[in-house]
Design a protein around this motif. Sequence first.
Motif, PDB file in Angstrom:
ATOM      1  N   CYS A   1       0.831  -1.209   0.000  1.00 33.22           N
ATOM      2  CA  CYS A   1       0.000   0.000   0.000  1.00 33.22           C
ATOM      3  C   CYS A   1       0.861   1.253   0.000  1.00 33.22           C
ATOM      4  O   CYS A   1       0.661   2.170  -0.805  1.00 33.22           O
ATOM      5  CB  CYS A   1      -0.920   0.025   1.219  1.00 33.22           C
ATOM      6  N   GLU A   2       1.827   1.297   0.904  1.00 33.93           N
ATOM      7  CA  GLU A   2       2.642   2.505   1.057  1.00 33.93           C
ATOM      8  C   GLU A   2       3.514   2.750  -0.174  1.00 33.93           C
ATOM      9  O   GLU A   2       3.756   3.903  -0.553  1.00 33.93           O
ATOM     10  CB  GLU A   2       3.516   2.397   2.308  1.00 33.93           C
ATOM     11  N   LEU A   3       3.999   1.689  -0.807  1.00 35.59           N
ATOM     12  CA  LEU A   3       4.776   1.864  -2.040  1.00 35.59           C
ATOM     13  C   LEU A   3       3.930   2.516  -3.127  1.00 35.59           C
ATOM     14  O   LEU A   3       4.386   3.426  -3.824  1.00 35.59           O
ATOM     15  CB  LEU A   3       5.313   0.510  -2.518  1.00 35.59           C
ATOM     16  N   LEU A   4       2.699   2.053  -3.271  1.00 38.05           N
ATOM     17  CA  LEU A   4       1.820   2.641  -4.278  1.00 38.05           C
ATOM     18  C   LEU A   4       1.398   4.055  -3.899  1.00 38.05           C
ATOM     19  O   LEU A   4       1.309   4.941  -4.752  1.00 38.05           O
ATOM     20  CB  LEU A   4       0.584   1.756  -4.471  1.00 38.05           C
ATOM     21  N   ILE A   5       1.156   4.273  -2.609  1.00 33.68           N
ATOM     22  CA  ILE A   5       0.779   5.607  -2.138  1.00 33.68           C
ATOM     23  C   ILE A   5       1.907   6.607  -2.421  1.00 33.68           C
ATOM     24  O   ILE A   5       1.668   7.766  -2.755  1.00 33.68           O
ATOM     25  CB  ILE A   5       0.436   5.564  -0.636  1.00 33.68           C
ATOM     26  N   GLY A   6       3.142   6.152  -2.288  1.00 36.48           N
ATOM     27  CA  GLY A   6       4.273   7.025  -2.579  1.00 36.48           C
ATOM     28  C   GLY A   6       4.573   7.152  -4.054  1.00 36.48           C
ATOM     29  O   GLY A   6       4.965   8.225  -4.535  1.00 36.48           O
ATOM     30  N   CYS A   7       4.380   6.067  -4.792  1.00 36.40           N
ATOM     31  CA  CYS A   7       4.759   6.032  -6.207  1.00 36.40           C
ATOM     32  C   CYS A   7       3.788   6.779  -7.116  1.00 36.40           C
ATOM     33  O   CYS A   7       4.209   7.517  -8.018  1.00 36.40           O
ATOM     34  CB  CYS A   7       4.881   4.576  -6.652  1.00 36.40           C
TER      35      CYS A   7
END
Length: 473
Positions: free
Chosen positions: A369-375
């Motif tokens: 989730c956090e990778l996509l939220i950042g990316c």
Amino acid sequence: MRIEHDSLGNREIEEQFYHGIQTLRAKENFSISSTTICDIDGFISSIATIKKAAALANQRIGALGTKECQAICQAVDEVLQHPDPQEFPLDIYQGGGGTPTNMNVNEVLANRANEILTGKKGYSAVHPNTHVNMGQSTNDVIPAAMKMTVYGGLGRLQQVLSQFSDDLQLKENEFSDIVKLGRTCLQDALPITLGQQFSGYRSAFERMVKEVAEVRKLCLELPLSATAIGTEFGTFPGYKSEIYKALQDLTGLPYKAENNFFDGLQNADLWIKISAVIKATALNLNKLASDLRIMSSGPRAGLSEIELPAVQPGSSIMPGKINPVIPEMAMQVYFRVMGNDVAITRACEGELDLNVWELLILNCVMESCELLIGCLPLMSTKCIQGIVANHDKCRSDAENSLALSTVIAILFDYETASRLAKQAAQENKNIKQVAVESGLLTADEAESYLDPLMMSSPEKFNLLFNTKRELIK
């Protein structure tokens, strides 16, 4: 220093810390990664909120004294305001189905509550198991806190996806009249507008917004009150209904009990569903990123249909080289999310009456989730928003494609179209030229019927072709 004891013996604890002996043991046993339970956004807060709801529930049914309840609630509020990483130092990789984590929170709250009531740390007034953990087990607290944590993570992802879809919509509108060559099997195909191509990307991410919202709802059903194995043993009469009332009051969310606590503790297929949606989101991001790399390839010896923003030099040896670094970053995010999905799938297998791999599941789900939220925002601001279409190159490729022979097949027949395509290939001409030279179409007709932009619009080509078919008859 102060002395604390558990079933294994006594240990000295530095007086400054609120966590206790079981936290110390777990810190020594499981320090293998750089990720702690405090690094998972919202996890400690979720557990602490459960502890407050449990204290309120137990106080309302008369199982917990008012002063003990108030002290625990005050301790929880302090943790919610600032979860101190030093107090929650445990590695996310740990055995025991999350018992070390549950006890870490119990100890911190008990020591602080005791300090509030007596002026010193210790468990003389409030005990981590007897009072803070009343009516609970690690086995229902941890999976419940996981769901609450992921509910928040999916909410943030949903917001980011919605904005990303809007950004793609803007490029779709901008590119609505830029005709280019479609490609299937990496070969020339029928014309399409760049806007239509971007509409496919936009639609995919809009769909992901809806699917994230759907699986997010599954996180509202909790196993709280199941205690150790689903029998609710260890709770007092009225606790179950009161803890959900308290939890709803504290969070403003419609949390409710799972239909079957045994199912809730034994089976983890819910996380496979959630991970699948996250993986599908990353997969669509990977497809978009890969396409952008291909379409921007060159610029002199590739497709060069679009130009991506230059955000940094691309080579240490070749001056002037610019690489599609933002799409490449996004593709690596997909690879990581896909790896997390494999780990989640294995961790969901479990055995008998409890899945003990839940913290690994939580770590993988939240990391994805956090990778996509950042990316996604970076992909938008540093790439999507600055894409420039090479209008002339796009139109030239579309006009010179042998796939335009499909028009001849529709107007006349497939054999005639095939013959013209072969002739055009042999003579290095386009379909328009050989259609006019062969007398199949006049120059004006060729301009109308072999216009790539017309071929991308069902309304335009249906009207035009129906008229032509009548004339041929």
